[in-house]
Design a protein around this motif. Structure first.
Motif, PDB file in Angstrom:
ATOM      1  N   TRP A 189      -3.331   0.335  -4.219  1.00  0.00           N
ATOM      2  CA  TRP A 189      -1.917   0.130  -3.889  1.00  0.00           C
ATOM      3  C   TRP A 189      -1.112   1.268  -4.518  1.00  0.00           C
ATOM      4  CZ3 TRP A 189      -5.572  -3.410  -4.808  1.00  0.00           C
ATOM      5  CH2 TRP A 189      -5.791  -4.367  -3.810  1.00  0.00           C
ATOM      6  N   PRO A 190      -1.290   2.497  -3.986  1.00  0.00           N
ATOM      7  CA  PRO A 190      -0.702   3.676  -4.645  1.00  0.00           C
ATOM      8  C   PRO A 190       0.807   3.755  -4.576  1.00  0.00           C
ATOM      9  CG  PRO A 190      -1.675   4.288  -2.534  1.00  0.00           C
ATOM     10  CD  PRO A 190      -2.058   2.855  -2.780  1.00  0.00           C
ATOM     11  N   GLY A 191       1.415   3.126  -3.536  1.00  0.00           N
ATOM     12  CA  GLY A 191       2.866   3.146  -3.440  1.00  0.00           C
ATOM     13  C   GLY A 191       3.420   4.504  -3.064  1.00  0.00           C
ATOM     14  N   HIS A 192       2.877   5.113  -2.040  1.00  0.00           N
ATOM     15  CA  HIS A 192       3.468   6.324  -1.466  1.00  0.00           C
ATOM     16  C   HIS A 192       3.201   6.308   0.028  1.00  0.00           C
ATOM     17  CE1 HIS A 192      -0.579   7.916  -1.046  1.00  0.00           C
ATOM     18  NE2 HIS A 192      -0.772   7.825  -2.343  1.00  0.00           N
ATOM     19  N   LEU A 193       3.939   7.104   0.789  1.00  0.00           N
ATOM     20  CA  LEU A 193       3.761   7.121   2.230  1.00  0.00           C
ATOM     21  C   LEU A 193       2.342   7.550   2.594  1.00  0.00           C
ATOM     22  CD1 LEU A 193       7.098   8.739   3.500  1.00  0.00           C
ATOM     23  CD2 LEU A 193       6.401   6.347   3.705  1.00  0.00           C
ATOM     24  N   ALA A 194       1.809   6.922   3.625  1.00  0.00           N
ATOM     25  CA  ALA A 194       0.473   7.282   4.099  1.00  0.00           C
ATOM     26  C   ALA A 194       0.536   8.585   4.884  1.00  0.00           C
ATOM     27  CB  ALA A 194      -0.069   6.167   4.987  1.00  0.00           C
ATOM     28  N   ASN A 196      -4.189  14.200  11.285  1.00  0.00           N
ATOM     29  CA  ASN A 196      -3.487  15.482  11.170  1.00  0.00           C
ATOM     30  C   ASN A 196      -2.762  15.678   9.844  1.00  0.00           C
ATOM     31  OD1 ASN A 196      -1.092  13.944  11.376  1.00  0.00           O
ATOM     32  ND2 ASN A 196      -1.125  14.114  13.625  1.00  0.00           N
ATOM     33  N   ASN A 197      -2.906  14.710   8.945  1.00  0.00           N
ATOM     34  CA  ASN A 197      -2.356  14.777   7.588  1.00  0.00           C
ATOM     35  C   ASN A 197      -0.827  14.727   7.541  1.00  0.00           C
ATOM     36  OD1 ASN A 197      -3.154  14.791   4.837  1.00  0.00           O
ATOM     37  ND2 ASN A 197      -2.427  16.896   4.624  1.00  0.00           N
ATOM     38  N   LYS A 198      -0.171  14.373   8.638  1.00  0.00           N
ATOM     39  CA  LYS A 198       1.279  14.241   8.625  1.00  0.00           C
ATOM     40  C   LYS A 198       1.692  12.925   7.967  1.00  0.00           C
ATOM     41  CE  LYS A 198       2.125  16.889  12.876  1.00  0.00           C
ATOM     42  NZ  LYS A 198       2.661  16.804  14.267  1.00  0.00           N
ATOM     43  N   LEU A 199       2.854  12.963   7.299  1.00  0.00           N
ATOM     44  CA  LEU A 199       3.365  11.729   6.696  1.00  0.00           C
ATOM     45  C   LEU A 199       3.708  10.717   7.789  1.00  0.00           C
ATOM     46  CD1 LEU A 199       5.761  12.988   3.876  1.00  0.00           C
ATOM     47  CD2 LEU A 199       3.617  11.743   3.570  1.00  0.00           C
ATOM     48  N   GLU A 200       3.340   9.477   7.550  1.00  0.00           N
ATOM     49  CA  GLU A 200       3.634   8.418   8.508  1.00  0.00           C
ATOM     50  C   GLU A 200       4.892   7.664   8.077  1.00  0.00           C
ATOM     51  OE1 GLU A 200       0.168   5.989   8.903  1.00  0.00           O
ATOM     52  OE2 GLU A 200      -1.019   7.576   9.847  1.00  0.00           O
ATOM     53  N   PRO A 201       5.606   7.071   9.022  1.00  0.00           N
ATOM     54  CA  PRO A 201       6.840   6.355   8.667  1.00  0.00           C
ATOM     55  C   PRO A 201       6.538   5.021   7.986  1.00  0.00           C
ATOM     56  CG  PRO A 201       6.355   6.054  10.986  1.00  0.00           C
ATOM     57  CD  PRO A 201       5.328   7.043  10.477  1.00  0.00           C
ATOM     58  N   TRP A 240       0.803  -1.213   0.000  1.00  0.00           N
ATOM     59  CA  TRP A 240       0.000   0.000   0.000  1.00  0.00           C
ATOM     60  C   TRP A 240       0.844   1.277   0.000  1.00  0.00           C
ATOM     61  CZ3 TRP A 240      -2.739  -2.832   4.401  1.00  0.00           C
ATOM     62  CH2 TRP A 240      -3.888  -3.496   3.928  1.00  0.00           C
ATOM     63  N   PHE A 241       1.766   1.374   0.964  1.00  0.00           N
ATOM     64  CA  PHE A 241       2.370   2.670   1.257  1.00  0.00           C
ATOM     65  C   PHE A 241       3.891   2.680   1.154  1.00  0.00           C
ATOM     66  CE2 PHE A 241      -1.575   2.560   4.005  1.00  0.00           C
ATOM     67  CZ  PHE A 241      -2.334   3.360   3.145  1.00  0.00           C
ATOM     68  N   ASN A 242       4.454   1.750   0.370  1.00  0.00           N
ATOM     69  CA  ASN A 242       5.899   1.719   0.187  1.00  0.00           C
ATOM     70  C   ASN A 242       6.290   2.694  -0.930  1.00  0.00           C
ATOM     71  OD1 ASN A 242       8.597   1.161  -0.284  1.00  0.00           O
ATOM     72  ND2 ASN A 242       8.335  -1.068  -0.247  1.00  0.00           N
ATOM     73  N   PRO A 243       7.053   3.744  -0.611  1.00  0.00           N
ATOM     74  CA  PRO A 243       7.423   4.713  -1.654  1.00  0.00           C
ATOM     75  C   PRO A 243       8.215   4.099  -2.802  1.00  0.00           C
ATOM     76  CG  PRO A 243       7.942   5.550   0.541  1.00  0.00           C
ATOM     77  CD  PRO A 243       7.570   4.107   0.705  1.00  0.00           C
ATOM     78  N   ASP A 244       8.922   3.007  -2.531  1.00  0.00           N
ATOM     79  CA  ASP A 244       9.680   2.347  -3.599  1.00  0.00           C
ATOM     80  C   ASP A 244       8.762   1.774  -4.664  1.00  0.00           C
ATOM     81  OD1 ASP A 244      12.299   2.740  -2.447  1.00  0.00           O
ATOM     82  OD2 ASP A 244      11.732   1.235  -0.959  1.00  0.00           O
ATOM     83  N   ALA A 245       7.498   1.557  -4.297  1.00  0.00           N
ATOM     84  CA  ALA A 245       6.531   1.008  -5.251  1.00  0.00           C
ATOM     85  C   ALA A 245       5.753   2.114  -5.958  1.00  0.00           C
ATOM     86  CB  ALA A 245       5.569   0.072  -4.528  1.00  0.00           C
ATOM     87  N   GLY A 246       6.101   3.376  -5.685  1.00  0.00           N
ATOM     88  CA  GLY A 246       5.335   4.491  -6.234  1.00  0.00           C
ATOM     89  C   GLY A 246       5.224   4.495  -7.743  1.00  0.00           C
TER      90      GLY A 246
END
Length: 519
Positions: A271-276, A281-286, A258-264
């Motif tokens: 399965w968008p492939g970016h950080l959630a 609060n709309n902050k990027l999650e690790p 889902w949220f692996n930037p390497d899959a972007g």
């Protein structure tokens, strides 16, 4: 292998072309053994197929084992070829020359014989998602992270997570709580075997990207590097191999995350492939454990699949979702490698290429399928992953599981029944109880499940299902017959003088029916 020769199974269908109207007359039945061979410019038969009975309008499938007449890994079926059927005296009953055949390819594989015969397997959905172990009714709990982000503000998932864990608690904060403190590989494999399962498939990485094996330096988002710091695939496979060697070992693998930037660059749909981003609060999650700079397909997806194939020796590659992949490259290595070790392996239709079987999910086909298929569903009627909301009485009963298994097998399918352990690695009692009840039934009636084939003239008649072996025919009632009498309103391959045995009746029951065993 036949002796010291590598042999190939060639499946041949033989039909009794007489009309079903002649079924009442035994003279028109095949009642004595017939032997089937296949020979061509490329193959010669080393073990004939045997047919014991065919009623008018019926068909049976037999496997003929043949060895190549020419050296080389790739062998072509066809050329000058013939199928021959002989009787016990060696007289030719029928011979068909110049049989139309299909080219056999190193990139097209049939299902292994062991998988065809197994019929029943156990699916295990276990991971970080098992820690919250919660989901809206009717939804998969293993999708916890996705529902939390996709459902939006004030949704049931959004409210539950805030109330239970707080707005600053992100999904990866569950990783240290994935302790597996009650996980016991030996107990698991003995439970699977006692349930009558012939194989299992462990979720090694779900869509959240958290793996249950040593992912080396592709990523450290795994139970080997984080949380319990254990290789659960290794532990479970080693236990199965040493304690239950007849239990085949398989691995589920989610192709995307889902949220692996390497899959972007390969992302799609859910399965968008970016950080959630936090739904609060709309902050990027690790994405804990990620190693930057990896090519997702080559250095993560393919690397993982090759590790599961070679280092862990999986026999089933049960992919999920599909999407961008390097499956053809994987298969070109995996199949010859497994064959060189004398292992037969299999891959489902969700890997993106070279499918060997279809995978209906929480559903099944209503009629016989010529192609192989496998239904998967949970003991939980709504979820694969553990859901603490599901009450003990709401799990599928053993009776429901057994009747589902029978129905699926009668239509040429396999049944992959899922369990969802807790975050501690416990398989809860309601699941254990149901598995053991299924195993008890299979212990006395499994000969009508394992190694069976479907009945060409139809899988069912009302509440009755049919399966067959080369020498037996099974009539299975899904409900108790009324007035102690089972009425079969269908022509079946049973003749006067045949013996009928009630499986599971025990010696007393068999003696009770002794006088009525002859048809």
């Amino acid at each position: 292998m036949i002796g010291d020769q590598k042999a190939y199974a060639i499946e041949i269908t033989v039909a009794n072309g007489l009309p079903s109207a002649l079924s009442a007359d035994p003279r028109f039945w095949v009642k004595s053994p017939l032997y089937v061979s296949y020979d061509s410019s490329s193959f010669r038969t080393v073990q004939m197929g045997i047919i014991h009975r065919i009623m008018p309008s019926d068909e049976v499938r037999v496997k003929v084992w043949a060895v190549p007449t020419q050296p080389g890994y790739q062998t072509v079926l066809g050329g000058s070829s013939a199928i021959t059927v002989i009787d016990a005296r060696g007289d030719i009953v029928v011979q068909q020359a110049e049989v139309p055949t299909t080219l056999a390819s190193s990139e097209r594989y049939d299902t292994p014989e062991w998988w065809d015969d197994a019929k029943f397997g156990i699916f295990i959905h276990w991971g970080v998602f098992s820690v919250p172990g919660w989901g809206p009714v009717g939804r998969y709990t293993e999708w916890y992270d996705w529902w939390l982000h996709a459902d939006g503000k004030s949704s049931e998932s959004w409210n539950y997570h805030r109330d239970m864990y707080g707005e600053d608690f992100v999904y990866d904060d569950f990783i240290p709580q994935f302790t597996a403190s009650k996980f016991n590989a030996s107990e698991w494999v003995h439970l699977f075997a006692n349930a009558g399962a012939k194989y299992f498939v462990l979720v090694t990485k779900h869509h959240d990207g958290f793996a249950l094996f040593d992912t080396a330096n592709s990523t450290h988002r795994s139970s080997y590097h984080l949380g319990p710091k254990r290789d659960f695939v290794k532990e479970l496979f080693a236990s199965a191999k040493s304690e239950r060697p007849g239990l085949h070992r398989g691995t589920y693998y989610s192709m995307p995350e889902w949220f692996n930037p390497d899959a972007g660059s390969y992302g799609f749909g859910n399965w968008p492939g970016h950080l959630a981003r936090s739904p609060y609060n709309n902050k990027l999650e690790p994405y804990t454990g990620r190693i930057e700079g990896k090519d997702y397909l080559q250095e993560i997806q393919l690397a993982h699949m090759m590790a599961l194939a070679k280092d862990y020796e999986t026999e089933i590659m049960w992919c999920d979702i599909g999407g961008p992949n390097l499956t053809v490259q994987f298969a070109r290595e995996w199949y010859p490698y497994a064959e060189s070790q004398g292992r037969q392996v299999i891959m489902n239709n969700r890997c993106g290429a070279l499918p060997q079987f279809d995978t209906p999910e929480y559903a099944r086909f209503s009629s016989i399928q010529n192609g192989k298929w496998e239904t998967s569903e949970g003991i939980d009627p709504y979820s694969y992953g553990y859901n603490r909301r599901t009450k003990a009485e709401d799990y599928r009963s053993a009776s429901t599981i057994i009747t589902t298994l029978v129905d699926i097998v009668s239509k040429n399918g396999n049944y992959l029944l899922n369990i969802g352990p807790t975050g501690e690695g416990e398989i809860i009692k309601p699941m254990v109880d149901r598995l053991l009840e299924v195993g008890k039934w299979l212990a006395h009636s499994g000969e009508c499940i394992y190694g069976t084939d479907y009945f060409f003239l139809g899988a069912e008649s009302g509440d009755i299902r049919f399966t067959r072996t080369p020498t037996t025919f099974c009539i299975i009632a899904l409900s108790r017959p009324q007035n102690g009498m089972l009425v079969v309103q269908k022509s079946v391959p049973v003749l006067p003088g045949d013996e009928i045995e009630l499986l599971g009746a025990g010696e007393d029951g068999r003696r009770l029916h002794q006088e009525n065993r002859k048809v």
